[in-house]
Design an enzyme around this catalytic site. Structure first.
Site, short mmCIF file in Angstrom:
data_model
loop_
_atom_site.label_atom_id
_atom_site.label_comp_id
_atom_site.label_asym_id
_atom_site.label_seq_id
_atom_site.Cartn_x
_atom_site.Cartn_y
_atom_site.Cartn_z
N LEU A 7 -1.87 -21.51 -44.65
CA LEU A 7 -0.77 -20.61 -44.98
C LEU A 7 -1.25 -19.27 -45.49
CD1 LEU A 7 1.48 -23.24 -46.84
CD2 LEU A 7 1.69 -22.47 -44.45
N GLY A 10 -7.25 -16.25 -49.33
CA GLY A 10 -7.55 -15.27 -50.36
C GLY A 10 -9.04 -15.06 -50.53
N THR A 12 -10.98 -16.11 -52.97
CA THR A 12 -11.70 -17.31 -53.42
C THR A 12 -10.96 -18.61 -53.11
OG1 THR A 12 -10.68 -17.22 -55.61
CG2 THR A 12 -12.77 -16.05 -55.33
N VAL A 15 -4.77 -21.52 -49.00
CA VAL A 15 -3.56 -22.29 -49.25
C VAL A 15 -3.17 -22.95 -47.94
CG1 VAL A 15 -1.15 -22.20 -50.02
CG2 VAL A 15 -2.85 -20.67 -51.05
N ASP A 116 0.66 -10.87 -62.44
CA ASP A 116 0.43 -10.45 -61.05
C ASP A 116 1.74 -10.52 -60.26
OD1 ASP A 116 -1.03 -9.44 -58.94
OD2 ASP A 116 -1.92 -11.36 -58.37
#
Length: 189
Positions: A7, A10, A12, A15, A116
């Site tokens: 999905l 990133g 690190t 998902v 964030d």
């Protein structure tokens, strides 16, 4: 878990949509891809922090697995994020923003700041219910060891300067999120 579909990817983490082999239900699984011990510690701390909160507008963290590959089993699937909602009429956006404000109030009452807020970190399901997600930068209010970083267009001036986390960071981020959804672009873009 059986990984079905990536999905997100990133810096690190990845998902995935994954199927629970025991229950036969699809879940969201966030997997740490970095082998850095500091990244591992931060990932596990964020997942455990996310586990502490239950609210209909906070993405739940149902389980944390440390070995062999650290991962967090997150709540229900969502079809997308708020980025697709930019520029919608304000009567559609105000209820969504109110739900996000409620979720932030729960975090702040628990002594935690998200840090964030941006459209990509608010997931939206088919029911149009927003879920505040990605607790990677979440921290206890006033924690001098809190992870640094964030999204430059939604970080408060204090967060940009590296000051300890404060609820004001999320209030600024919430204003930037509302601005972006209503106007189509983040402030100072």
């Amino acid at each position: 878990y059986v990984l079905l579909r990536k999905l997100a990817d990133g810096r690190t983490t990845q998902v995935w949509q994954a199927r629970d082999r025991v229950e036969g239900v699809d879940r969201v699984v966030k997997v740490l891809t970095s082998r850095d011990p500091g990244e591992r510690q931060a990932f596990l701390a964020a997942a455990r922090l996310q586990q502490q909160f239950t609210h209909p507008n906070l993405q739940s963290c149902e389980a944390v697995h440390e070995d062999p590959l650290p991962c967090a089993v997150l709540g229900r699937m969502a079809g997308g994020d708020l980025a697709a909602w930019r520029g919608r009429p304000w009567p559609q956006l105000v209820p969504v923003l109110a739900d996000i404000a409620d979720a932030l109030a729960v975090l702040h009452a628990g002594g935690v700041v998200h840090r964030d807020l941006k459209p990509g970190n608010v997931l939206v399901g088919d029911d149009d219910v927003p879920l505040l997600a990605d607790f990677g930068l979440a921290a206890r209010i006033g924690d001098p060891q809190a992870p640094r970083g964030g999204s430059p267009f939604s970080m408060s001036p204090q967060q940009l300067e590296g000051r300890p986390p404060a609820a004001a960071d999320d209030l600024y981020g919430f204003g930037a999120l509302a601005y972006e959804l209503l106007g189509g672009y983040p402030p100072f873009y």
